[in-house]
Write a protein that holds these residues in place. Sequence first.
Motif, PDB file in Angstrom:
ATOM      1  N   PHE A  36       0.720  -1.218  -0.090  1.00 53.25           N
ATOM      2  CA  PHE A  36      -0.068   0.159   0.102  1.00 53.25           C
ATOM      3  C   PHE A  36       0.902   0.980  -0.040  1.00 53.25           C
ATOM      4  O   PHE A  36       0.222   2.345  -0.290  1.00 53.25           O
ATOM      5  CB  PHE A  36      -1.112  -0.046   1.283  1.00 53.25           C
ATOM      6  N   THR A  49      -6.136  -4.242  -6.503  1.00 51.49           N
ATOM      7  CA  THR A  49      -7.781  -4.202  -6.054  1.00 51.49           C
ATOM      8  C   THR A  49      -8.325  -4.163  -7.428  1.00 51.49           C
ATOM      9  O   THR A  49      -7.964  -3.463  -8.549  1.00 51.49           O
ATOM     10  CB  THR A  49      -8.079  -3.079  -5.343  1.00 51.49           C
ATOM     11  N   SER A  51     -11.115  -2.572  -7.473  1.00 47.72           N
ATOM     12  CA  SER A  51     -12.075  -1.383  -6.830  1.00 47.72           C
ATOM     13  C   SER A  51     -11.640  -0.155  -7.309  1.00 47.72           C
ATOM     14  O   SER A  51     -10.320   0.326  -6.930  1.00 47.72           O
ATOM     15  CB  SER A  51     -12.044  -1.461  -5.428  1.00 47.72           C
ATOM     16  N   GLY A  99     -18.117   2.654  -1.132  1.00 45.63           N
ATOM     17  CA  GLY A  99     -18.875   1.654  -0.413  1.00 45.63           C
ATOM     18  C   GLY A  99     -19.033   1.643   1.173  1.00 45.63           C
ATOM     19  O   GLY A  99     -20.046   1.680   1.676  1.00 45.63           O
ATOM     20  N   PHE A 123     -16.726  -7.863   4.569  1.00 40.39           N
ATOM     21  CA  PHE A 123     -15.513  -7.662   4.273  1.00 40.39           C
ATOM     22  C   PHE A 123     -14.664  -6.598   5.323  1.00 40.39           C
ATOM     23  O   PHE A 123     -15.549  -6.421   6.167  1.00 40.39           O
ATOM     24  CB  PHE A 123     -15.712  -6.721   2.885  1.00 40.39           C
ATOM     25  N   THR A 181     -22.779 -11.004   1.422  1.00 41.11           N
ATOM     26  CA  THR A 181     -21.816 -10.376   0.288  1.00 41.11           C
ATOM     27  C   THR A 181     -21.822 -11.103  -0.910  1.00 41.11           C
ATOM     28  O   THR A 181     -21.332 -12.150  -1.016  1.00 41.11           O
ATOM     29  CB  THR A 181     -20.511 -10.180   1.060  1.00 41.11           C
ATOM     30  N   CYS A 216     -21.770  -5.180  -4.107  1.00 40.93           N
ATOM     31  CA  CYS A 216     -20.490  -4.675  -4.806  1.00 40.93           C
ATOM     32  C   CYS A 216     -20.260  -5.612  -6.187  1.00 40.93           C
ATOM     33  O   CYS A 216     -19.961  -4.749  -7.225  1.00 40.93           O
ATOM     34  CB  CYS A 216     -19.203  -4.741  -4.168  1.00 40.93           C
TER      35      CYS A 216
HETATM   36  N1  PM9 Z   1     -13.186  -3.646  -1.540  1.00 41.01           N
HETATM   37  C1  PM9 Z   1     -11.197  -4.663  -2.519  1.00 41.01           C
HETATM   38  O1  PM9 Z   1      -9.930  -4.396  -2.862  1.00 41.01           O
HETATM   39  C2  PM9 Z   1     -11.500  -2.009  -1.909  1.00 41.01           C
HETATM   40  C3  PM9 Z   1     -10.925  -1.641  -0.579  1.00 41.01           C
HETATM   41  S1  PM9 Z   1      -9.597  -2.609  -0.031  1.00 41.01           S
HETATM   42  C4  PM9 Z   1      -8.223  -2.369  -0.921  1.00 41.01           C
HETATM   43  O2  PM9 Z   1     -11.911  -5.593  -2.500  1.00 41.01           O
HETATM   44  C5  PM9 Z   1     -17.013  -5.359  -0.397  1.00 41.01           C
HETATM   45  C6  PM9 Z   1     -17.529  -6.699  -0.438  1.00 41.01           C
HETATM   46  C7  PM9 Z   1     -15.915  -4.746  -0.804  1.00 41.01           C
HETATM   47  C8  PM9 Z   1     -15.347  -3.454  -0.434  1.00 41.01           C
HETATM   48  C9  PM9 Z   1     -13.986  -2.916  -0.885  1.00 41.01           C
HETATM   49  C10 PM9 Z   1     -16.375  -2.626   0.242  1.00 41.01           C
HETATM   50  C11 PM9 Z   1     -16.183  -1.261   0.430  1.00 41.01           C
HETATM   51  C12 PM9 Z   1     -17.618  -2.908   0.712  1.00 41.01           C
HETATM   52  N2  PM9 Z   1     -17.917  -4.568   0.513  1.00 41.01           N
HETATM   53  O3  PM9 Z   1     -13.804   0.538  -1.159  1.00 41.01           O
HETATM   54  O4  PM9 Z   1     -15.344   1.562   0.385  1.00 41.01           O
HETATM   55  O5  PM9 Z   1     -15.175  -5.530  -1.415  1.00 41.01           O
HETATM   56  O6  PM9 Z   1     -15.897   1.692  -1.963  1.00 41.01           O
HETATM   57  O7  PM9 Z   1     -16.266  -0.509  -0.520  1.00 41.01           O
HETATM   58  C13 PM9 Z   1     -12.151  -3.597  -1.796  1.00 41.01           C
HETATM   59  P1  PM9 Z   1     -15.180   0.864  -1.003  1.00 41.01           P
END
Ligand code: PM9
Length: 458
Positions: A36, A49, A51, A99, A123, A181, A216
């Motif tokens: 990171f 990621t 994301s 999220g 998560f 999830t 997601c």
């Molecule tokens: N997931 C991932 O890489 C990004 C953050 S950690 C590097 O998997 C779920 C199932 C996720 C998730 C984020 C979030 C949060 C919620 N639920 O990153 O805040 O996989 O938009 O979403 C990441 P946000």
Amino acid sequence: MKYPSEPFRIKVVEPIKRTTIEARRKIIDEAGYNVFGLPSESIYIDLLTDSGTSAMSDKQWAAMMIGDESYAGSRNYYHFEEVIRDLTGLSHIIPTHQGRVAENLLFSSVLKKGNVVPNNSHFDTTRANVEHNEGIAVDLVIDEAKDPTNLHPFKGNIDILKLEALIKETGKDNIPLGMLTVTNNSGGGQPVSMQNIKETSELLHKNDIPFFLDACRFAENAFFIKEREEGFSNMSVRDIAKKMFSYADGCTMSAKKDGLVNMGGFIALNDKKIAENIINLLILVEGFPTYGGLAGRDLEAIAVGLKEVTDEDYLSFRINQVRMLGDSLTENGIPIIQPPGGHAIYIDALGFLPNLPREQFPAQALTVALYTHAGVRAVEIGTLMFAKKDEETGEVKYPDLELVRLAIPRRVYTNMQMNYVAESLIDLHKNREKIKGLKITYEAPVLRHFTARFEIIE
Ligand code: PM9
């Protein structure tokens, strides 16, 4: 074709740099052996990621030009609302900038101290937001999910009997909502079957507990249902996704995944009272309810992305690109969670590095080695992310699995680049006895994986 070729052509090119192994050794040392902390310029293939890393389509970029940046009542919000209502069937659509804010607003509005939230697997941000609101996050994924070699087609399923037992034991009044999830990120990007979504919904509703999806990766989940679950092969992925949502009273969503955008999220729900509470908080921390921390153009790009993501040519390429990477690793003796997940391949670090003890962070050690060897950034999902220390006894409780996740951004890398990743890992596997363990030198009290620092154990 076993692995379909790319259903798009490339219109804009972003050059990426190759660096030398000597340069990467120095950079990872400066980053405290935490990926990171790496500047993205020092990375060749970035699989940290999926994301917020998608490539937007020409139609999404065009949509951004019709952004209406009015403070209140932006036309893009109404389009965003219409698309999400049509997809989810839910009434109140609340935009957020990503999220975890959706999670934070939801749990701040419904959780009381000591409340329990069941999920297949929370998560890390979901768990952290439950715990931040003094709730207890309970993971109830089926036992098959804990065995990396088990080929169960829906390893994201929640164990219904365990859920039933938890409701009995905790009391339904102590459970403000239950979640699933989709797909189950922390459990290997594995899908949840429609049958399991239905049974979860029925059981929760029988106990007057609202049912939420962490949505997601809803489209990838729907594609797996079409591919694997009896009775769905002739239904469109869009209709399967709608059916999944039809069982839920609400959802949180990071649009940075299956919204095919770089930033954005939302909460959708039916309960008017909770929606009002969330909106009041939203105004305090994110913005007015017709933008929720996003620009009008972002809302428009999400609306288009949510339509594109259920395109079946896209999904077939997407899921099979991930599968192709998984299959080449498996064919070369690298242990991964089977079957390959929807958005990522998860390497079983304990199988890859059987000689490194858990306290030396084997998955983090492998992540560091992969970056140093090939300029590929993966992410640890194991001891660093999930181990818990008992403050009284000092005993460390390790998570069931010790994984390195290779998350594949959507529409970004070609299959040739995936071959590079596979070959780099095969090379590393042949020389695995040279990979050294790590010792932590700094850790934050929550979500420590983002900022922890390490040194190599010589
Ligand atoms: N997931 C991932 O890489 C990004 C953050 S950690 C590097 O998997 C779920 C199932 C996720 C998730 C984020 C979030 C949060 C919620 N639920 O990153 O805040 O996989 O938009 O979403 C990441 P946000």
